[in-house]
Design a protein around this motif. Structure first.
Motif, short mmCIF file in Angstrom:
data_model
loop_
_atom_site.label_atom_id
_atom_site.label_comp_id
_atom_site.label_asym_id
_atom_site.label_seq_id
_atom_site.Cartn_x
_atom_site.Cartn_y
_atom_site.Cartn_z
N HIS A 128 -12.14 -16.97 31.45
CA HIS A 128 -12.50 -17.75 30.07
C HIS A 128 -14.35 -17.41 30.00
N PHE A 129 -14.02 -18.19 28.50
CA PHE A 129 -15.50 -18.16 27.42
C PHE A 129 -15.35 -19.55 26.75
N GLY A 130 -15.92 -20.81 27.48
CA GLY A 130 -15.25 -22.05 27.01
C GLY A 130 -13.87 -22.43 27.65
N LYS A 131 -13.50 -23.52 26.38
CA LYS A 131 -12.51 -24.33 26.81
C LYS A 131 -10.56 -23.30 26.31
N ILE A 132 -9.83 -23.53 27.82
CA ILE A 132 -8.76 -23.30 27.87
C ILE A 132 -7.99 -24.40 27.89
N CYS A 133 -6.77 -23.87 26.50
CA CYS A 133 -5.94 -24.97 25.75
C CYS A 133 -4.32 -24.65 25.76
N LEU A 134 -3.88 -26.24 25.34
CA LEU A 134 -2.62 -25.74 25.67
C LEU A 134 -2.10 -26.53 24.26
N HIS B 236 -12.46 -31.95 11.11
CA HIS B 236 -12.33 -30.27 10.85
C HIS B 236 -11.80 -29.76 12.12
N LEU B 237 -11.68 -30.51 13.29
CA LEU B 237 -10.93 -29.77 14.03
C LEU B 237 -9.66 -29.32 13.85
N THR B 238 -9.69 -27.98 14.79
CA THR B 238 -7.99 -28.24 15.02
C THR B 238 -7.44 -29.05 16.12
N ASP B 239 -6.52 -29.35 16.46
CA ASP B 239 -5.76 -29.81 17.30
C ASP B 239 -6.14 -29.24 18.60
N GLU B 240 -6.16 -28.03 19.19
CA GLU B 240 -7.08 -27.46 20.12
C GLU B 240 -8.86 -27.64 20.32
N GLU B 241 -9.35 -28.12 19.50
CA GLU B 241 -10.60 -27.80 19.45
C GLU B 241 -10.85 -29.65 19.81
N ALA B 242 -10.12 -30.27 18.86
CA ALA B 242 -10.20 -31.87 19.51
C ALA B 242 -10.01 -32.11 20.58
N ALA B 243 -9.02 -31.11 21.68
CA ALA B 243 -8.41 -31.71 22.73
C ALA B 243 -9.37 -31.10 23.60
N THR B 244 -10.57 -30.44 23.21
CA THR B 244 -11.46 -30.32 24.10
C THR B 244 -13.15 -31.23 24.72
N LEU B 245 -12.74 -32.33 23.81
CA LEU B 245 -13.89 -32.93 23.85
C LEU B 245 -14.01 -34.49 24.72
N PRO B 246 -12.77 -34.52 25.47
CA PRO B 246 -12.82 -36.10 25.91
C PRO B 246 -14.02 -35.99 27.34
N CYS B 247 -13.73 -34.55 28.12
CA CYS B 247 -14.64 -34.39 29.20
C CYS B 247 -15.78 -33.72 29.43
N ALA B 248 -16.04 -32.51 28.67
CA ALA B 248 -16.91 -31.26 29.09
C ALA B 248 -17.39 -31.18 28.03
N ALA B 249 -17.28 -31.98 26.24
CA ALA B 249 -18.26 -32.58 25.35
C ALA B 249 -19.28 -33.34 25.50
N LEU C 279 0.98 -42.48 21.55
CA LEU C 279 0.39 -41.17 21.14
C LEU C 279 2.18 -39.96 21.45
N LYS C 280 1.89 -39.61 20.26
CA LYS C 280 3.45 -37.95 19.96
C LYS C 280 1.50 -36.80 20.51
N MET C 281 1.98 -36.26 21.50
CA MET C 281 0.75 -35.54 21.69
C MET C 281 0.46 -34.27 21.19
N ARG C 282 -0.17 -33.49 21.17
CA ARG C 282 -0.39 -32.40 19.82
C ARG C 282 -0.47 -31.20 20.79
N ALA C 283 -2.33 -31.45 22.06
CA ALA C 283 -3.13 -30.10 22.22
C ALA C 283 -3.49 -30.78 23.28
N TRP C 284 -4.35 -29.87 24.11
CA TRP C 284 -4.28 -30.46 25.41
C TRP C 284 -5.72 -29.63 25.77
N SER C 285 -6.57 -29.87 26.64
CA SER C 285 -7.33 -28.87 27.23
C SER C 285 -7.57 -28.93 29.09
#
Ligand code: NAP
Length: 336
Positions: free
Chosen positions: A328-334, A132-145, A32-38
């Motif tokens: 913060h309110f919600g997710k913090i991303c990189l 429909h998600l941006t890379d950052e939005e998609a990166a919020t999913l694996p744990c919290a969501a 994977l060529k990484m694009r975003a993280w949370s």
């Protein structure tokens, strides 16, 4: 390639930008060529050495990341080159129940994590993310969501018309708010901040309780449900809030025990659990099957995760300090 590792000591100052050789995918693996993280609260505990003090260093942290499939190892059939995917939290929990062997395969905890420019995972350990998600939005999913989905939908028996209480406005709680609304439930949100409660109302919470101004928030929650109590509490406070959650929940209601933000040790009076027929369920993230079901719902309803702030890849320390501040309110991303 660039990576961030806890080099030779724990603590946010131990997080170091470094060069590592680019990994190559073996049989059944994808690069994977990484694009975003949370970030998750766990990443803060890992960095500080509080999650697993015996963790072998150097160690690449973070469970949550999204990348584009850059190349395929031999025999890969589940994903295609170019697809945008997220790693699943426990690489070997694909479906069914979790067990100790599966639990040991968590990214950024059991094994090394995602905070590198390139990451190799097994093809079974990734899922395509909603378009429909941006890379950052998609990166919020694996744990919290996935955790919130597991608590309310996969194991929560959520029904339209139920009342769900979510504690605070962090990553897990805001996903729980959004999934509860998706399922037709009423949401009571608690927070230390009136301004955050206002934002929770915009997301669909019908009521907000400031747990600083109203330390007896459990009584207020009962009052808001005509004295009966709520159907489901999403418990992220832990030892400091569980007794109050047991008061806030209705007879035959449910508490999903997820977090320990207010502490992990303390005394629990078991009597209300049995006298009220309460189901207290421990939730530890979730399986790939849950992740995929959740993605279908997110795609169908065009649900947008709440991203608080996006930092640069190399600003991991600042990002974790922001999480530590509780602002913060919600997710913090990189992103890179
Ligand atoms: N079991 C699992 O699988 C799992 C998965 C994910 C997370 N977790 C755990 O769940 C917890 C939350 O994680 P997260 O990533 O969502 O954290 P987060 O995004 O950092 O959320 C923190 C927020 O929680 C609220 N909070 C803090 N102390 C509280 C208290 N005593 N009572 C009520 N609310 C409080 C605050 O919201 P306000 O500012 O609005 O007050 C704070 O901003 C952590 O303990 C984490 O380790 C567990």
């Amino acid at each position: 390639m660039k990576a961030v590792e806890l080099r030779d000591k724990f603590g946010l100052d131990g997080l170091t930008l470094t060069d590592r050789p680019e990994p190559r995918p073996g049989t059944g693996q994808v690069l994977l060529k990484m694009r975003a993280w949370s970030l998750n609260f766990r990443d803060l505990l890992v960095a500080k050495g509080l999650y697993n003090p015996k963790l072998r260093l150097p160690f690449v942290p973070l469970s949550d990341g999204v990348g584009q499939v850059a190349s395929l190892g031999q025999g890969v059939t589940r994903v295609k080159a170019g697809e945008r995917v997220a790693g699943i939290f426990m690489q070997k929990w694909l479906a069914g129940e979790v067990n100790e062997a599966k639990a040991r395969t968590s990214l950024g905890g059991g094994g090394e994590g995602m905070l590198a420019e390139y990451v190799v995972l097994h093809e079974d350990g990734v899922v395509p993310v909603p378009e429909h998600l941006t890379d950052e939005e998609a990166a919020t999913l694996p744990c919290a969501a996935v955790t919130a989905w597991h608590a309310l939908i996969a194991e929560g028996n959520l029904k339209a018309g139920d009342t769900v209480l979510v504690q605070g406005t962090g990553g897990v709680s805001l996903f729980a708010l959004q999934f509860a609304r998706l399922g037709g439930a009423r949401v009571i949100a608690t927070s230390s901040s009136d301004a955050k409660l206002e934002r929770a109302r915009v997301l669909g919470a019908s009521d907000g309780i400031n747990y600083k101004a109203t330390p007896e928030w459990e009584e207020k929650a009962r009052e808001l449900t005509g004295g009966a109590g709520v159907d489901h509490v999403v418990e992220v406070g832990g030892a400091g809030t569980l007794a109050k959650s047991l008061r806030a929940v209705r007879m035959n209601g449910r508490i999903s025990l997820i977090g320990i933000l207010s502490g992990g040790t303390g005394q629990v009076n078991p009597i209300p659990i049995l006298m009220k027929n309460v189901r207290v369920q421990g939730i530890y993230v979730g399986s790939r099957e849950m992740f995929e079901a959740m993605n279908r719902a997110i795609a169908l309803h065009k649900l947008r995760p709440v991203v608080d702030r996006v930092f640069a890849f190399a600003e991991i320390r600042e990002a974790l300090r922001h999480m530590e501040s509780g602002a913060h309110f919600g997710k913090i991303c990189l992103r890179i």
